[in-house]
Design a protein around this motif. Structure first.
Motif, PDB file in Angstrom:
ATOM      1  N   ASN A 138      37.704   0.563   4.531  1.00 32.35           N
ATOM      2  CA  ASN A 138      38.753  -0.132   5.390  1.00 32.35           C
ATOM      3  C   ASN A 138      38.372   0.102   6.778  1.00 32.35           C
ATOM      4  OD1 ASN A 138      40.327  -0.710   2.983  1.00 32.35           O
ATOM      5  ND2 ASN A 138      41.319   1.507   3.077  1.00 32.35           N
ATOM      6  N   ALA A 139      37.990   1.274   7.238  1.00 27.57           N
ATOM      7  CA  ALA A 139      37.505   1.323   8.592  1.00 27.57           C
ATOM      8  C   ALA A 139      36.356   0.250   9.271  1.00 27.57           C
ATOM      9  CB  ALA A 139      36.964   2.637   8.788  1.00 27.57           C
ATOM     10  N   CYS A 140      35.456   0.021   8.257  1.00 24.92           N
ATOM     11  CA  CYS A 140      34.199  -1.005   8.356  1.00 24.92           C
ATOM     12  C   CYS A 140      34.953  -2.485   8.450  1.00 24.92           C
ATOM     13  CB  CYS A 140      33.335  -1.013   7.376  1.00 24.92           C
ATOM     14  SG  CYS A 140      32.002  -1.965   7.520  1.00 24.92           S
ATOM     15  N   ALA A 141      35.942  -2.546   7.414  1.00 28.38           N
ATOM     16  CA  ALA A 141      36.664  -3.838   7.496  1.00 28.38           C
ATOM     17  C   ALA A 141      37.165  -4.285   8.806  1.00 28.38           C
ATOM     18  CB  ALA A 141      37.404  -4.194   6.316  1.00 28.38           C
ATOM     19  N   GLN A 142      38.068  -3.046   9.264  1.00 27.63           N
ATOM     20  CA  GLN A 142      38.752  -3.372  10.453  1.00 27.63           C
ATOM     21  C   GLN A 142      37.891  -3.552  11.597  1.00 27.63           C
ATOM     22  OE1 GLN A 142      42.045  -3.385  10.743  1.00 27.63           O
ATOM     23  NE2 GLN A 142      41.985  -3.700  13.205  1.00 27.63           N
ATOM     24  N   GLU A 143      36.727  -2.787  11.928  1.00 25.88           N
ATOM     25  CA  GLU A 143      35.571  -2.963  12.767  1.00 25.88           C
ATOM     26  C   GLU A 143      35.271  -4.399  12.692  1.00 25.88           C
ATOM     27  OE1 GLU A 143      32.694   0.153  12.340  1.00 25.88           O
ATOM     28  OE2 GLU A 143      34.190   1.682  12.776  1.00 25.88           O
ATOM     29  N   GLN A 144      34.842  -4.895  11.633  1.00 28.30           N
ATOM     30  CA  GLN A 144      34.198  -6.210  11.452  1.00 28.30           C
ATOM     31  C   GLN A 144      35.441  -7.353  11.938  1.00 28.30           C
ATOM     32  OE1 GLN A 144      33.091  -6.837   7.469  1.00 28.30           O
ATOM     33  NE2 GLN A 144      31.120  -5.768   7.638  1.00 28.30           N
ATOM     34  N   LYS A 145      36.560  -6.950  11.753  1.00 30.22           N
ATOM     35  CA  LYS A 145      37.651  -7.930  12.101  1.00 30.22           C
ATOM     36  C   LYS A 145      38.068  -7.709  13.566  1.00 30.22           C
ATOM     37  CE  LYS A 145      42.715  -8.617  11.437  1.00 30.22           C
ATOM     38  NZ  LYS A 145      43.904  -8.284  10.596  1.00 30.22           N
ATOM     39  N   GLU A 146      37.800  -6.745  14.209  1.00 33.01           N
ATOM     40  CA  GLU A 146      38.111  -6.595  15.555  1.00 33.01           C
ATOM     41  C   GLU A 146      36.994  -7.085  16.321  1.00 33.01           C
ATOM     42  OE1 GLU A 146      38.675  -2.472  16.199  1.00 33.01           O
ATOM     43  OE2 GLU A 146      40.820  -2.490  15.515  1.00 33.01           O
ATOM     44  N   ALA A 147      35.833  -7.057  15.677  1.00 28.65           N
ATOM     45  CA  ALA A 147      34.391  -7.435  16.329  1.00 28.65           C
ATOM     46  C   ALA A 147      34.576  -9.105  16.420  1.00 28.65           C
ATOM     47  CB  ALA A 147      33.248  -7.173  15.541  1.00 28.65           C
ATOM     48  N   ALA A 148      35.117  -9.729  15.132  1.00 34.45           N
ATOM     49  CA  ALA A 148      35.058 -10.943  14.970  1.00 34.45           C
ATOM     50  C   ALA A 148      36.207 -11.626  16.089  1.00 34.45           C
ATOM     51  CB  ALA A 148      35.606 -11.363  13.522  1.00 34.45           C
ATOM     52  N   ALA A 149      37.160 -10.815  16.507  1.00 35.15           N
ATOM     53  CA  ALA A 149      38.127 -11.325  17.237  1.00 35.15           C
ATOM     54  C   ALA A 149      37.736 -10.974  18.547  1.00 35.15           C
ATOM     55  CB  ALA A 149      39.619 -11.023  16.991  1.00 35.15           C
ATOM     56  N   ALA A 150      36.693 -10.331  18.899  1.00 35.42           N
ATOM     57  CA  ALA A 150      36.598  -9.786  20.187  1.00 35.42           C
ATOM     58  C   ALA A 150      36.344 -10.786  21.163  1.00 35.42           C
ATOM     59  CB  ALA A 150      35.188  -8.852  20.550  1.00 35.42           C
ATOM     60  N   PRO A 151      36.639 -10.754  22.733  1.00 33.57           N
ATOM     61  CA  PRO A 151      36.567 -11.791  23.505  1.00 33.57           C
ATOM     62  C   PRO A 151      35.103 -12.021  23.854  1.00 33.57           C
ATOM     63  CG  PRO A 151      37.939 -10.380  24.278  1.00 33.57           C
ATOM     64  CD  PRO A 151      37.533  -9.646  22.994  1.00 33.57           C
ATOM     65  N   VAL A 152      35.006 -13.444  24.051  1.00 32.72           N
ATOM     66  CA  VAL A 152      33.565 -13.944  24.207  1.00 32.72           C
ATOM     67  C   VAL A 152      33.231 -14.224  25.522  1.00 32.72           C
ATOM     68  CG1 VAL A 152      34.125 -16.215  23.464  1.00 32.72           C
ATOM     69  CG2 VAL A 152      31.823 -15.227  23.653  1.00 32.72           C
ATOM     70  N   ALA A 153      32.386 -13.747  26.231  1.00 33.65           N
ATOM     71  CA  ALA A 153      31.948 -14.115  27.719  1.00 33.65           C
ATOM     72  C   ALA A 153      31.737 -15.754  27.992  1.00 33.65           C
ATOM     73  CB  ALA A 153      30.595 -13.548  28.208  1.00 33.65           C
ATOM     74  N   ALA A 154      32.227 -16.090  29.123  1.00 35.65           N
ATOM     75  CA  ALA A 154      32.203 -17.515  29.385  1.00 35.65           C
ATOM     76  C   ALA A 154      30.989 -17.533  30.153  1.00 35.65           C
ATOM     77  CB  ALA A 154      33.536 -17.880  30.500  1.00 35.65           C
ATOM     78  N   GLU A 155      29.912 -18.317  29.409  1.00 34.86           N
ATOM     79  CA  GLU A 155      28.445 -18.609  29.821  1.00 34.86           C
ATOM     80  C   GLU A 155      28.302 -19.983  29.925  1.00 34.86           C
ATOM     81  OE1 GLU A 155      25.555 -15.909  28.571  1.00 34.86           O
ATOM     82  OE2 GLU A 155      27.057 -14.892  27.418  1.00 34.86           O
TER      83      GLU A 155
END
Length: 226
Positions: A19-36
């Motif tokens: 569950n912790a791994c799944a949550q980390e993946q979910k948070e990583a997927a929704a993490a802000p992306v840099a404007a490049e």
């Protein structure tokens, strides 16, 4: 019971870890992306005119024929809900072929008759969820008739000067934006974003927020120089 305790504890630990791994993946997927520039978004050169007046325009180039646009619609709703008061969300149907033109004409006709907001999600559902057979503009008019339109008035409005003018604007601007697929988000006629460039739909939502603020700051700075 006691002899099974180590197994139960091990299973619980594994479940928590999963569950912790799944949550980390979910948070990583929704993490802000840099404007490049040139990577996560693309400057439009030259910048194109907007139809939003003093507000920063957030424009989705889309089609009812595009299943990716149907999948993106909840994220489009999220973008609209999060926009600051100085920004405005709108749609521009792309016209890549004859079938897409019919849907674009339908969109602008519904807009002219005050039905666009009411029928936008319903059309996506009809085409992509319900797999409704829409083979002609008569079929499209019938669909809108089921949602409050007078079918004959809908057909007449579809050929009006207002609708033809908006179709012509779409044909002109979409290539100038550099759009080659949908959905694509255009920020204030200056920046182009896709899910592919942003890294996914959640990241695109975050990037829209960043670029709206950037466009607003640029408008403010340009106004201060006058």
């Amino acid at each position: 019971m006691l002899k099974h305790l180590p197994r139960l504890l091990a299973a619980a630990v594994l479940t928590l870890a999963f569950n912790a791994c799944a949550q980390e993946q979910k948070e990583a997927a929704a993490a802000p992306v840099a404007a490049e520039a040139g990577k996560t978004y693309f400057p439009i050169e030259p910048a194109q005119p907007t139809a939003s007046g003093d507000k920063v325009e957030v424009l989705e180039v889309f089609s009812y024929a595009c299943i990716h646009c149907a999948h993106f619609q909840p994220y489009a709703d999220e973008i609209k809900a999060k926009l600051p008061a100085y920004a405005e969300f709108s749609y521009m149907p792309a016209i890549f072929n004859e079938a897409w033109e019919a849907y674009a004409r339908a969109f602008y006709t519904a807009q002219a008759l005050g039905l666009q907001e009411k029928t936008h999600q319903a059309m996506f559902d009809a085409v992509h969820r319900d797999h409704r057979q829409i083979r002609s503009f008569d079929d499209i008019a019938k669909f809108y008739g089921e949602h409050g339109a007078d079918v004959e008035k809908f057909k007449q409005t579809a050929g009006s000067f207002e609708v033809e003018s908006k179709l012509a604007r779409s044909r002109s601007l979409v290539p100038k934006f550099g759009v080659d697929g949908t959905p694509t988000i255009i920020i204030d006629g200056r920046y182009r974003i896709t899910a592919a460039s942003a890294g996914g739909y959640p990241q695109l939502v975050s990037l829209v927020d960043t670029l709206v603020k950037k466009a607003h700051a640029e408008r403010t700075a340009a106004g201060a120089k006058k």
